[in-house]
Design an enzyme around this catalytic site. Sequence first.
Site, PDB file in Angstrom:
ATOM      1  N   THR A 330       7.181 -10.281  -1.298  1.00 31.68           N
ATOM      2  CA  THR A 330       6.145  -9.254  -1.392  1.00 31.68           C
ATOM      3  C   THR A 330       5.744  -8.775  -0.005  1.00 31.68           C
ATOM      4  OG1 THR A 330       5.286 -10.236  -3.447  1.00 31.68           O
ATOM      5  CG2 THR A 330       3.819  -8.762  -2.238  1.00 31.68           C
ATOM      6  N   GLN A 360       6.427  -6.628  -7.960  1.00 31.84           N
ATOM      7  CA  GLN A 360       5.763  -6.411  -6.671  1.00 31.84           C
ATOM      8  C   GLN A 360       6.628  -5.513  -5.770  1.00 31.84           C
ATOM      9  OE1 GLN A 360       6.365  -9.406  -8.048  1.00 31.84           O
ATOM     10  NE2 GLN A 360       4.622 -10.796  -7.797  1.00 31.84           N
ATOM     11  N   GLN A 382       2.881  -1.999  -9.050  1.00 33.45           N
ATOM     12  CA  GLN A 382       2.281  -3.295  -8.755  1.00 33.45           C
ATOM     13  C   GLN A 382       2.276  -3.520  -7.238  1.00 33.45           C
ATOM     14  OE1 GLN A 382       3.840  -6.569 -11.029  1.00 33.45           O
ATOM     15  NE2 GLN A 382       2.776  -8.114  -9.820  1.00 33.45           N
ATOM     16  N   ASP A 383       1.106  -3.897  -6.714  1.00 35.57           N
ATOM     17  CA  ASP A 383       0.955  -4.244  -5.290  1.00 35.57           C
ATOM     18  C   ASP A 383       1.239  -3.068  -4.363  1.00 35.57           C
ATOM     19  OD1 ASP A 383       0.456  -6.729  -6.293  1.00 35.57           O
ATOM     20  OD2 ASP A 383       2.073  -7.759  -5.258  1.00 35.57           O
ATOM     21  N   ASP A 404      -2.900  -5.138  -9.687  1.00 33.00           N
ATOM     22  CA  ASP A 404      -3.316  -5.660  -8.378  1.00 33.00           C
ATOM     23  C   ASP A 404      -2.957  -4.691  -7.249  1.00 33.00           C
ATOM     24  OD1 ASP A 404      -3.895  -7.916  -9.926  1.00 33.00           O
ATOM     25  OD2 ASP A 404      -2.022  -8.905  -9.403  1.00 33.00           O
ATOM     26  N   ARG A 474      -9.370  -8.867 -10.188  1.00 31.71           N
ATOM     27  CA  ARG A 474      -9.261 -10.242 -10.649  1.00 31.71           C
ATOM     28  C   ARG A 474      -9.030 -11.152  -9.437  1.00 31.71           C
ATOM     29  NH1 ARG A 474      -3.432 -11.484 -13.271  1.00 31.71           N
ATOM     30  NH2 ARG A 474      -2.087 -10.246 -11.887  1.00 31.71           N
ATOM     31  N   TRP A 476      -7.371 -13.320  -7.147  1.00 28.78           N
ATOM     32  CA  TRP A 476      -6.066 -13.825  -6.721  1.00 28.78           C
ATOM     33  C   TRP A 476      -6.201 -15.193  -6.074  1.00 28.78           C
ATOM     34  CZ3 TRP A 476      -3.112 -11.708  -1.886  1.00 28.78           C
ATOM     35  CH2 TRP A 476      -1.823 -12.268  -1.838  1.00 28.78           C
TER      36      TRP A 476
END
Length: 568
Positions: A330, A360, A382-383, A404, A474, A476
């Site tokens: 990531t 990711q 995502q990410d 996220d 949320r 992590w």
Amino acid sequence: MAFKLLPFLALSSFYYLFLSSFLLLSTAVPHQHGRAQVPPETVCDTTQHPSYCKHALAHHHGNNVYDYGRISFRKSLSHSHKFLNLVDSYLQYPSSLSQSTIRALQDCQFLSQLNYEYLSTSYSTVNRSSYVLPYSKAEDIQTMLSAILTNQQTCLDGLQTTASDPRLKDRLSGSLLNDTNLHSVSLALFVRGWVPERKNKPSFSRNLGFQNGRLPLEMSKPARDIYEYARRNGRKLLQTVTDVASVVIRDIVIVSQDGSGNYSTINDAIAAAPNNTASAEGYFLVYITEGVYQEYVNIAKNKKNLMLLGDGINRTVITGNRSVVDGWTTFNSATFIVVGQGFVAVNITFRNTAGPIKRQAVALRSGADMSTFYSCSFEGYQDTLYTHSMRQLYRECDIYGTVDFIFGNAAVVLQNCNIYPRLPMSGQFNAITAQGRTDPNQNTGISIQNATIKASDGLIDASQNGTVKTYLGRPWKEYSRTIYMQSFMDDLIEASGWREWNGNFGLDTLYYAEYDNRGRGSATGNRVTWPGYHLINASDAVNFTAANFLQADAWLPRTGVPFFAGLI
């Protein structure tokens, strides 16, 4: 993109000599303003890892928190050096490793080099001081110590999810966890001994920066005219029509794909920038003309005070498609990476086109202290936006993603940004933030001020029929910290507001807060009832404004980027 490996022997010799010089320094600093004598047990009881702290400080003697803090710092420095050597030793024989393991180790090597540098700088300060530091200096050191813990966790996460050799993974993970405890002790003792009592600035302040919404660079002229103007006037200021001080420009180069500029690629222009430019010397400005640039850009730590200026969102686009599914960590999946201090980006789109199926896939990762992004767009799923570490500000930016998609462990403020959750894969939900604070002494978190949160075009129908749920964030990591204030939240936000990561993990230790938001999604009547969730007032919210959370008054004015120092 693989990091360039440094020669092992040369690197080790340099660090050995550097470390030796520090270990020879005496810790017998006069306690001109020292606190009352305390036994090691009392000092350690204030840390997150008291048992480990007592073990680490056993057989050492000190008169106060400053003495014990210096002992802990010396040990942190020594452990950091040993871990870096351990990573280097594995990378000396890459043919025996899988590609995914090599990439994880290269991340760890890079992060460990940063940690050693940050610890060396921090130790040189605490070794000379047995009193509370000036506020700005204390914040600088606490920011570096916070980043060290973030770097440790990033290395660990990469090894656990990417490295394929279980013996290597176990050995390095064990060392990382042990060293992280020690670095946490050093941070805790620094906060107790050297950090002054926090004094917040007034909660309301004017909008600082260039009031016309643009930097003082006349970009309506042809690029060549700008270059000729800069060449004729040398390092003078490019003046603005406002009464705010101008941005100092050291030099300008132009990137153009049609060959009309100085360079045809962004990477070539970055390579031409001088190393370690001081802020007083002004910015090295890279003007990137309209076009889609399929490049992976990595601005190293020695490329300081760079400014990248594009032709506008969706006109100057930097794009790539690396992802975890395709074998990248990531951390290193980002299309654009910046570590060099004092970086500024304006009028650019940063994009990762890997798509939701590749999981990711980062568009931009910043670990650059005092980095600023103005009128930029970040596009992914995502990410998308990895606000990894240090201090950062995003102003009037567009951010698109699904799971996220604003994450990391920087101290970051996003002001006047548009946040657009997108349509995720079937069965997924959207979480706007996933903040990664692992220690309560880290001065990190995500503060979102005066944002507009609306569904992207592809998500509108799914949100209305309830097939996709969207949450504010949320946890992590255990001490995840995120604040939304003075923002508009449309009705796509779930009534509960926030989502668990895994059962009860972090619900007691996180800090999630909301203040003075508006829109149908901002209703707090049915929000989560976790111990770490708070509805706060102005006196609490001011802690997370740009002036107090980022010390923005000290560094943002020279960028020319407008910002609210306090609440609006």
